[in-house]
Scaffold this motif. Structure first.
Motif, PDB file in Angstrom:
ATOM      1  N   PRO A  74       0.826  -1.207   0.000  1.00 54.22           N
ATOM      2  CA  PRO A  74       0.000   0.000   0.000  1.00 54.22           C
ATOM      3  C   PRO A  74       0.862   1.260   0.000  1.00 54.22           C
ATOM      4  CG  PRO A  74       0.102  -0.926   2.187  1.00 54.22           C
ATOM      5  CD  PRO A  74       0.870  -1.857   1.308  1.00 54.22           C
ATOM      6  N   ILE A  75       0.243   2.349  -0.357  1.00 60.14           N
ATOM      7  CA  ILE A  75       0.927   3.643  -0.293  1.00 60.14           C
ATOM      8  C   ILE A  75       0.655   4.203   1.095  1.00 60.14           C
ATOM      9  CG2 ILE A  75       1.078   5.926  -1.321  1.00 60.14           C
ATOM     10  CD1 ILE A  75       1.873   3.807  -3.228  1.00 60.14           C
ATOM     11  N   THR A  76       1.688   4.664   1.753  1.00 56.53           N
ATOM     12  CA  THR A  76       1.529   5.136   3.126  1.00 56.53           C
ATOM     13  C   THR A  76       1.696   6.637   3.197  1.00 56.53           C
ATOM     14  OG1 THR A  76       3.862   4.731   3.434  1.00 56.53           O
ATOM     15  CG2 THR A  76       2.372   3.020   4.138  1.00 56.53           C
ATOM     16  N   LEU A  77       0.935   7.229   4.091  1.00 57.50           N
ATOM     17  CA  LEU A  77       1.038   8.657   4.325  1.00 57.50           C
ATOM     18  C   LEU A  77       1.133   8.851   5.824  1.00 57.50           C
ATOM     19  CD1 LEU A  77      -1.048  11.443   2.744  1.00 57.50           C
ATOM     20  CD2 LEU A  77      -0.960  11.297   5.180  1.00 57.50           C
ATOM     21  N   ALA A  78       2.109   9.643   6.245  1.00 54.52           N
ATOM     22  CA  ALA A  78       2.298   9.858   7.678  1.00 54.52           C
ATOM     23  C   ALA A  78       2.114  11.330   8.000  1.00 54.52           C
ATOM     24  CB  ALA A  78       3.698   9.417   8.093  1.00 54.52           C
ATOM     25  N   VAL A  79       1.329  11.574   9.042  1.00 60.31           N
ATOM     26  CA  VAL A  79       1.091  12.950   9.477  1.00 60.31           C
ATOM     27  C   VAL A  79       1.620  13.084  10.880  1.00 60.31           C
ATOM     28  CG1 VAL A  79      -0.656  14.705   9.825  1.00 60.31           C
ATOM     29  CG2 VAL A  79      -1.040  12.912   8.177  1.00 60.31           C
ATOM     30  N   GLY A  80       2.396  14.120  11.109  1.00 54.94           N
ATOM     31  CA  GLY A  80       2.898  14.313  12.461  1.00 54.94           C
ATOM     32  C   GLY A  80       3.217  15.769  12.695  1.00 54.94           C
ATOM     33  N   ASP A  81       3.345  16.123  13.964  1.00 54.78           N
ATOM     34  CA  ASP A  81       3.626  17.530  14.207  1.00 54.78           C
ATOM     35  C   ASP A  81       4.838  17.767  15.073  1.00 54.78           C
ATOM     36  OD1 ASP A  81       1.285  18.226  16.918  1.00 54.78           O
ATOM     37  OD2 ASP A  81       2.675  16.576  16.566  1.00 54.78           O
ATOM     38  N   GLY A  82       5.482  16.752  15.598  1.00 54.32           N
ATOM     39  CA  GLY A  82       6.597  17.006  16.504  1.00 54.32           C
ATOM     40  C   GLY A  82       7.875  16.397  15.990  1.00 54.32           C
ATOM     41  N   ALA A  83       8.939  16.683  16.711  1.00 54.77           N
ATOM     42  CA  ALA A  83      10.239  16.169  16.284  1.00 54.77           C
ATOM     43  C   ALA A  83      10.291  14.652  16.380  1.00 54.77           C
ATOM     44  CB  ALA A  83      11.336  16.784  17.133  1.00 54.77           C
ATOM     45  N   ASN A  84       9.457  14.069  17.251  1.00 52.52           N
ATOM     46  CA  ASN A  84       9.485  12.605  17.373  1.00 52.52           C
ATOM     47  C   ASN A  84       8.788  11.926  16.199  1.00 52.52           C
ATOM     48  OD1 ASN A  84       7.020  13.559  18.043  1.00 52.52           O
ATOM     49  ND2 ASN A  84       6.691  12.212  19.798  1.00 52.52           N
ATOM     50  N   ASP A  85       8.163  12.711  15.352  1.00 54.61           N
ATOM     51  CA  ASP A  85       7.485  12.122  14.192  1.00 54.61           C
ATOM     52  C   ASP A  85       8.341  12.174  12.947  1.00 54.61           C
ATOM     53  OD1 ASP A  85       4.500  13.745  15.318  1.00 54.61           O
ATOM     54  OD2 ASP A  85       5.142  11.664  15.645  1.00 54.61           O
ATOM     55  N   VAL A  86       9.521  12.768  13.088  1.00 61.57           N
ATOM     56  CA  VAL A  86      10.316  13.008  11.878  1.00 61.57           C
ATOM     57  C   VAL A  86      10.688  11.707  11.176  1.00 61.57           C
ATOM     58  CG1 VAL A  86      12.553  13.773  11.068  1.00 61.57           C
ATOM     59  CG2 VAL A  86      11.212  15.245  12.536  1.00 61.57           C
ATOM     60  N   SER A  87      11.112  10.701  11.936  1.00 61.94           N
ATOM     61  CA  SER A  87      11.540   9.470  11.272  1.00 61.94           C
ATOM     62  C   SER A  87      10.374   8.801  10.568  1.00 61.94           C
ATOM     63  CB  SER A  87      12.167   8.521  12.282  1.00 61.94           C
ATOM     64  OG  SER A  87      11.281   8.334  13.359  1.00 61.94           O
ATOM     65  N   MET A  88       9.203   8.896  11.168  1.00 64.57           N
ATOM     66  CA  MET A  88       8.015   8.305  10.548  1.00 64.57           C
ATOM     67  C   MET A  88       7.659   9.034   9.256  1.00 64.57           C
ATOM     68  SD  MET A  88       4.263   8.277  12.277  1.00 64.57           S
ATOM     69  CE  MET A  88       3.912  10.004  12.291  1.00 64.57           C
ATOM     70  N   ILE A  89       7.748  10.367   9.318  1.00 63.22           N
ATOM     71  CA  ILE A  89       7.415  11.163   8.142  1.00 63.22           C
ATOM     72  C   ILE A  89       8.355  10.853   6.990  1.00 63.22           C
ATOM     73  CG2 ILE A  89       7.489  13.535   7.277  1.00 63.22           C
ATOM     74  CD1 ILE A  89       6.314  14.428   9.914  1.00 63.22           C
ATOM     75  N   GLN A  90       9.620  10.661   7.346  1.00 62.69           N
ATOM     76  CA  GLN A  90      10.572  10.413   6.270  1.00 62.69           C
ATOM     77  C   GLN A  90      10.424   9.008   5.699  1.00 62.69           C
ATOM     78  OE1 GLN A  90      14.254  11.488   8.081  1.00 62.69           O
ATOM     79  NE2 GLN A  90      14.235  13.457   7.038  1.00 62.69           N
TER      80      GLN A  90
END
Lengths: 481, 350
Positions: free
Chosen positions: A118-134
């Motif tokens: 599947p195609i994944t999309l990650a939404v986050g707002d803090g520095a701890n979400d950076v690895s997930m976003i990337q």
């Protein structure tokens, strides 16, 4: 509803996460919530997973939700990835609490490599979400109270979480349609372009003689056919944005890369081949069998033949683009008709002068002689009509017999009171013409009035409210201009 | 829900401009394929196509065309020409035929070749436009392999296209009565494009033609040099020779016709070609049998839409019929579904 599965990955503790999920609608009250928490060892984890899998298998009717915490997740991922993914696949909502930042990225990686890819999309707002976003295919960062780290590392940054729905359902949908059509159309027009050249080789002993003059070869993709598709891919809106935002089910029409699937590709390619055959053989039977196309008995040569095929081709691919366009702005009109007019003007100019620095004078006066033949004009009209007639018939039958949800929405739109010339700002029926013209003028000048009447869509279209939606969408206010 | 407010910030706002283009809010029309529009368009197109088809078929049928293939009839001449050493031997061949109907109007005579690939890539490249324009008669660079003769003199006109000039002479004669044969008067002017004869092809400027071509030699397959092609008419000599110009406009396919002569409507032929017995007297020079080609002569009258070919008329008629067929079937399906569309279970499906 839109066919998107939502996973919530948070560092909060178990109780907080579950209550937030319940309150925002991620978990329904009617959902069966399975838990994979507080596992101490590998074998415990495996046992629990198998139990959960059994429960899911027993109960098909109800929807399941899964809660996993960080430590259990790391245990599950160490040895039992496949089992864990099996459980997850059958749950309509997954909540992972107590997640460390790297674990978030690991989960995304796990989903990415699962069999359906599947195609994944990650939404986050803090520095701890950076690895997930990337890690995700599309990373979205929210610029907010926790600083700009997430926004800086993301593909798209938005200011509020609520903008995500418009980003996905309106802009994402539009961009997908535009790019998919761009790709398909480019292959189509080049198939139309090169196939007659190939067919001509059968008539010239395969000596690589070009059908068209070399200047036409160069300028076809640059000048004559580039602007309409460019304008389409910048401006096309096949459905009103309000409809898209309020009907998330329309998003399913483009899921799984449907517009770039084999079926669509074959349609465009076969269309290109059939058009090319019509251009070439139509011109062939016209010029080869007949005595002369000019009333004074004079003959045409090979460059005139090539120019005839080329002319029909440029007109047909441009009108095909016009057929595909739903959203006609003045720019579309300009580039579509302007491209055809430019082709004629350029050809007249190019063939009207004996160019001193060119060693070959093949095209001198060829275009004008072609246009002075009545038969050639009739042949051009006939070939354009034949090519497009088949396409229109196919489109009409598809719409009548197998309309997709998107097409149904387009039809519903015309039946309700969305008037012409008003793209994003709807107005209710009681408004006068003067007000709407005034607003249109304002928009053309460049200023949209901020205090505009917004319209709730739900009045005309009661979409199912008892649907078990994963992401509940309230009927949103249409955004202001 | 509160309206979206634009909060003022300390640094300059990076919001995109609020113009129609950038906010994708250009005023626009949404094109929808509506039933009435499409059906009326299809019916109108069908009517137009059928009408045009009938007109074109009628006009094509009103013209007449006769083709006579003379490769087999002149087999002895063909065999003679297979051997290049017989180039200086003349060979004539007479082909009688009978016209059943008068050919009214302007009659055009063409020679038709089968299996001669004037569209071969190397062949098409082998010409020198600057030489033919008269600017530099010795510019033979692009003419390989027929650019220079053995001793290095440039060939004028150079190139493979010029070298293979069609050199049969075809004379049409009419049997007025059992003893009198008259030659049908033919015009050799007006067979080329006007721009070809007066702009694109020019003789090198000089006082007389043979000195203009001094320092050049004739192409290997030609019997006479280019300035002797038509000694009677200086306007038809040198590069301006009509037959030469017609040949240089290369044909698109291996089977092609080229305009040879037009009927001069004088004496007995004011109306056209009267019915009766005719014969072609061909001075057979052009060898075609070595590459399994064939030659014919074609006589034809023309209308505004071209000659005798029914292709365009038939294509229009077929397209018109199919358009109507499609329109009727679309209308049938549409009416059938329209009845169904107002049923209540359709709305919930979305």
């Amino acid at each position: 509803m839109a066919g998107i599965k939502v996973w919530v990955l948070t560092g909060d503790k178990h109780e907080t996460a579950v209550s937030v999920s319940l309150s925002c609608g991620h978990f329904h009250r009617t959902m069966n919530i399975l838990e994979l928490t507080n596992q101490k060892s590998d074998s415990d984890c495996a046992e629990q997973l198998r139990q959960l899998a059994r429960r899911i298998k027993e109960d098909h009717v109800i929807q399941h939700g899964l809660v996993v915490d960080g430590t259990s997740l790391s245990l599950a991922l160490r040895e039992h990835e496949k089992l864990f993914m099996d459980v997850c696949r059958n749950c309509s909502a997954v909540l992972c609490c107590r997640m460390a930042p790297l674990q978030k990225a690991k989960v995304i990686r796990l989903i990415k490599v699962s069999p359906e890819k599947p195609i994944t999309l990650a939404v986050g707002d803090g520095a701890n979400d950076v690895s997930m976003i990337q890690e995700a295919h599309v990373g979205i960062g929210i610029m907010g109270k926790e600083g700009r780290q997430a926004a800086r590392n993301s593909d798209y940054a938005i200011a509020r979480f609520k903008f995500l729905s418009k980003l996905l359902f309106v802009h994402g949908h539009f961009y997908y349609i535009r790019i998919a059509t761009l790709v398909q159309y480019f292959f189509y027009k080049n198939v139309c372009f090169i196939t007659p050249q190939f067919l001509y080789q059968f008539y010239c002993l395969f000596s690589q003689q070009t059908l068209y003059d070399s200047v036409y070869l160069t300028l076809y993709n640059i000048c004559f056919t580039s602007l309409p598709i460019l304008t389409y891919s910048l401006l096309e809106q096949h459905i009103d944005p309000h409809v898209l935002q309020n009907k998330p089910t329309l998003y399913r029409d483009i899921s799984k890369n449907r517009q770039l699937s084999i079926k669509t590709f074959l349609y465009w390619t076969i269309l290109g081949f059939s058009h090319a055959f019509i251009f070439f053989f139509g011109s062939y039977f016209l010029m080869e069998k007949d005595i002369s196309l000019l009333g004074n008995g004079q003959m045409f040569g090979n460059w005139t033949f090539g120019t005839l095929v080329f002319t029909v081709m440029v007109i047909t691919v441009t009108v095909k683009m016009a057929l595909e366009t739903h959203f006609w702005t003045w720019v579309n009109h300009l580039v579509t008709w302007g491209s055809i007019i430019f082709y004629f003007v350029f050809s007249l100019f190019y063939g009207g002068i004996l160019w001193p620095f060119l060693s070959s004078q093949n095209m001198y006066f060829v275009f004008i002689q072609l246009l002075s033949s009545g038969s050639a004009w009739f042949a051009i009209i006939l070939m354009v009509v034949t090519c497009l007639f088949l396409d229109i018939v196919k489109k009409v039958f598809d719409r009548l017999l197998h309309p997709t949800n998107t097409e149904k929405a387009q039809l519903a739109e015309t039946n309700s009171s969305i008037k012409c010339l008003d793209s994003m700002c709807c107005f209710s029926e009681g408004e006068t013409v003067c007000a709407s013209v005034g607003r249109m003028l304002e928009r053309v000048i460049g200023r949209c009035s901020p205090t505009h009447v917004s319209r709730l869509w739900s009045a005309s279209d009661p979409f199912c409210s008892n649907d078990r939606s994963i992401l509940t969408l309230s009927t949103m206010e249409s955004s202001t201009c | 829900m509160p309206q979206m407010k634009r909060t003022p910030q300390d640094c300059p706002s990076r919001l995109p401009e609020n113009t129609a283009v950038k906010q994708q809010q250009l005023p626009a029309c949404r094109l929808q394929l509506s039933a009435t529009g499409i059906l009326s368009g299809f019916f109108a197109t069908g009517v137009f196509c059928l009408g045009m088809g009938v007109i074109l078929i009628l006009s094509a049928k009103s013209s007449m065309e006769i083709e006579i293939n003379y490769t087999k009839i002149c087999a002895s001449c063909a065999k003679l020409r297979e051997n290049a050493r017989n180039f200086d031997k003349e060979c004539t061949c007479s082909i009688p035929f009978h016209l059943t109907q008068t050919m009214r109007g302007n009659v055009y005579m063409y020679y038709k070749l089968y299996g001669f690939y004037q569209n071969l890539h190397g062949y098409l490249l082998s010409r020198s436009n600057s030489q033919l324009l008269g600017t530099d008669v010795k510019d033979v660079e692009t003419c390989a392999p027929f650019s220079k003769s053995h001793d290095g003199t440039p060939i004028a006109p150079c190139g493979a296209i010029a070298n293979s000039l069609f050199n049969d002479t075809i004379i049409l004669s009419y049997k007025l009565n059992s003893s009198v044969h008259i030659q049908v008067p033919m015009l050799r002017s007006g067979i080329t494009w006007w721009t070809d004869k007066y702009i694109k092809f020019r003789n090198p400027s000089s006082s007389n033609l043979s000195s203009a071509f001094a320092g050049t030699t004739k192409p290997p397959s030609w019997p006479k040099p280019v300035y002797e092609l038509d000694e009677n008419d200086p306007g038809n000599n040198g590069f301006l020779n009509d037959d030469f110009i017609v040949w240089m406009r290369t044909a698109a396919f291996p089977t092609f016709k080229k305009l040879y002569r037009r009927l001069s409507r004088t004496q007995h032929f004011i109306e056209g070609l009267p019915a009766g017995n005719y014969s072609f007297n061909v001075s057979y020079n052009f060898p075609v049998t070595r590459f399994q080609g064939e030659k014919s002569v074609v006589l034809s009258t023309l209308t505004w839409s071209g000659g005798h070919s029914l292709f365009l008329g038939l294509a229009y008629t077929v397209t018109g019929a199919m358009t109507w067929l499609a329109a009727f079937s679309m209308m049938a399906v549409h009416l059938k579904l329209k009845g169904k569309r107002f049923s209540p279970d359709d709305k919930v499906k979305l």
